[in-house]
Design an enzyme around this catalytic site. Structure first.
Site, mmCIF file in Angstrom:
data_model
loop_
_atom_site.group_PDB
_atom_site.id
_atom_site.type_symbol
_atom_site.label_atom_id
_atom_site.label_comp_id
_atom_site.label_asym_id
_atom_site.label_seq_id
_atom_site.Cartn_x
_atom_site.Cartn_y
_atom_site.Cartn_z
ATOM 1 N N LYS A 72 -2.812 2.385 -3.237
ATOM 2 C CA LYS A 72 -3.116 0.972 -3.432
ATOM 3 C C LYS A 72 -4.618 0.702 -3.385
ATOM 4 O O LYS A 72 -5.080 -0.318 -3.886
ATOM 5 C CB LYS A 72 -2.373 0.114 -2.405
ATOM 6 C CG LYS A 72 -0.865 0.334 -2.382
ATOM 7 C CD LYS A 72 -0.238 0.269 -3.749
ATOM 8 C CE LYS A 72 1.259 0.480 -3.809
ATOM 9 N NZ LYS A 72 1.806 1.696 -3.235
ATOM 10 N N TYR A 120 15.862 2.329 -1.484
ATOM 11 C CA TYR A 120 14.450 2.212 -1.113
ATOM 12 C C TYR A 120 14.267 2.315 0.403
ATOM 13 O O TYR A 120 14.974 1.646 1.173
ATOM 14 C CB TYR A 120 13.882 0.868 -1.595
ATOM 15 C CG TYR A 120 12.459 0.668 -1.157
ATOM 16 C CD1 TYR A 120 11.421 1.334 -1.796
ATOM 17 C CD2 TYR A 120 12.149 -0.150 -0.072
ATOM 18 C CE1 TYR A 120 10.115 1.187 -1.374
ATOM 19 C CE2 TYR A 120 10.841 -0.309 0.349
ATOM 20 C CZ TYR A 120 9.826 0.362 -0.303
ATOM 21 O OH TYR A 120 8.534 0.219 0.122
ATOM 22 N N TYR A 130 8.136 7.455 -0.368
ATOM 23 C CA TYR A 130 7.678 7.676 -1.748
ATOM 24 C C TYR A 130 7.474 9.164 -2.058
ATOM 25 O O TYR A 130 8.226 9.771 -2.816
ATOM 26 C CB TYR A 130 6.356 6.936 -1.986
ATOM 27 C CG TYR A 130 6.456 5.445 -1.896
ATOM 28 C CD1 TYR A 130 6.830 4.685 -2.996
ATOM 29 C CD2 TYR A 130 6.174 4.777 -0.700
ATOM 30 C CE1 TYR A 130 6.920 3.301 -2.926
ATOM 31 C CE2 TYR A 130 6.258 3.398 -0.624
ATOM 32 C CZ TYR A 130 6.630 2.676 -1.727
ATOM 33 O OH TYR A 130 6.724 1.310 -1.650
HETATM 34 C C1 LIG Z 1 3.234 2.103 -3.468
HETATM 35 C C2 LIG Z 1 3.363 3.562 -3.324
HETATM 36 C C3 LIG Z 1 3.823 4.364 -4.388
HETATM 37 C C4 LIG Z 1 4.304 3.809 -5.686
HETATM 38 O O1 LIG Z 1 3.273 3.304 -6.484
HETATM 39 P P1 LIG Z 1 3.636 2.149 -7.510
HETATM 40 O O2 LIG Z 1 2.362 1.844 -8.185
HETATM 41 O O3 LIG Z 1 4.158 1.015 -6.685
HETATM 42 O O4 LIG Z 1 4.679 2.653 -8.436
HETATM 43 C C5 LIG Z 1 3.865 5.731 -4.219
HETATM 44 N N1 LIG Z 1 3.510 6.283 -3.053
HETATM 45 C C6 LIG Z 1 3.084 5.562 -2.008
HETATM 46 C C7 LIG Z 1 2.752 6.263 -0.758
HETATM 47 C C8 LIG Z 1 2.989 4.170 -2.104
HETATM 48 O O5 LIG Z 1 2.580 3.463 -1.054
#
Ligand SMILES: *Cc1c(COP(=O)(O)O)cnc(C)c1O
Length: 331
Positions: A47, A261, A287
């Site tokens: 992010k 999720y 993730y």
């Molecule tokens: C938000 C996030 C993702 C996914 O990225 P997106 O742009 O939302 O698809 C992947 N890995 C981590 C650790 C994240 O925080």
């Protein structure tokens, strides 16, 4: 690529692109990793790159408060809180419980702990509420109180945030050239979609046609591809780059989502343990653990051919490990 759009600096860059020899040997491939877990902003993650453009847009508008939304253990919320702190902005987080997640440290540790430390104001939203509606209400309240709030969507995923991952693509292409590596695959975890859309937009604008596969963390492949495709189109349109065959390059795999999720499966936990024990790479249970589970399974089943040169884009999230401590207790 002419990325002359406003951007602030939040991350340490370029992030390293490294080889993972032990895990690669175990999987029978040449494995590399793009260390976007090391962007440096309050434990880093993907992010940060998006926020470099989103915060710039907020400042251009004269905003004094960043508002965003997500799950209780949102990495995005944590990095937004950190970005706000750096720029002297207020930060309001609307966070929602995720049913089915482990609860021992969920409300006191991990990302949520860091949100508080960075000075964000956290509002927990009841499960099942309409987050978008809550965000609109909060925006109104803040304006009435004389603030100038700027709303960042879930995951920072819109045509502004995606620009951060176009820049990442440029970095990867340059690092691969410097190190003399021609990748057969790029792999990434895909959630709100901005990372995958941005990477692909970067590839399309650079004329790089390495296959990019997104491992879903919440949706089916079909829904995820539609989401990423739409974001890709908006991102390219904003830059005046033609889409051409771009939509057909959006590829997602939904086989490793498990129960949903934020709920790691046994394969997710195994992937997290394997990366840590073989390479001291810290993945996360929401993730990157799912994406690595996908990579491992693809290698074991021959869906990724032995000897392939594979780039795993590590998007961060290790702060979440501390919120899921009960999932990782030995024995
Ligand atoms: C938000 C996030 C993702 C996914 O990225 P997106 O742009 O939302 O698809 C992947 N890995 C981590 C650790 C994240 O925080």
């Amino acid at each position: 690529m002419s990325l002359v759009l406003p951007r602030v600096s939040l991350g340490h860059g370029p992030t390293p692109l490294e080889k993972l020899p032990n895990l690669g040997a175990e999987l029978g491939i040449e494995l590399y990793i793009k260390r976007d877990d090391c962007t440096g902003l309050a434990l880093g993650g993907n992010k940060t790159r998006k926020l470099e453009y989103l915060v710039a847009a907020a400042l251009e508008e004269g905003a004094d408060t960043l508002v965003t939304l997500g799950g209780i253990q949102s990495n995005h919320a944590r990095q937004t809180a950190a970005a706000a702190a750096r720029f002297g902005l207020g930060c309001e987080l609307l966070l929602e419980d995720v049913p089915g997640t482990p609860k021992l440290d969920y409300y006191r540790n991990g990302n949520l702990l860091l949100d508080h430390l960075c000075g964000a104001r956290v509002r927990v939203v009841d499960e099942g509420s309409d987050l978008t509606l809550c965000a609109e209400q909060l925006m109104r309240q803040l304006r009435e109180a004389g603030k100038r709030p700027y709303l960042i969507p879930v995951g920072g995923s819109n045509e502004v945030g995606s620009l951060g991952y176009m820049r990442c693509t440029e970095e990867i292409i340059q690092q691969a050239a410097e190190q003399g590596i021609a990748f057969d695959h790029w792999l990434v975890a895909t959630g709100s979609g901005g990372t995958q859309a941005g990477l692909l937009a970067g590839q399309l604008s650079a004329g790089d046609d390495t296959p990019l596969l997104g491992f879903c963390v919440s949706r089916s492949a079909e829904l995820q591809e539609a989401l990423v495709g739409e974001l890709l189109e908006r991102t390219l349109k904003r830059l005046g780059i033609p889409l051409r065959d771009g939509a057909s390059r959006v590829r997602a795999n939904g086989d490793y989502v498990g129960a949903g999720y934020g709920i790691p499966g046994e394969d997710t936990l195994e992937a997290v343990r394997l990366a840590a024990s073989r390479e001291a790479i810290l993945l996360d249970p929401v993730y990157t653990g799912k994406a690595m589970a996908g990579l491992i399974d693809h290698c074991r089943r021959g869906l990724i051919a032995p000897g392939s040169r594979v780039l795993f884009i590590h998007t961060g999230g290790a702060a979440g490990l501390f919120a899921y401590s009960d999932s990782f207790q030995p024995g």
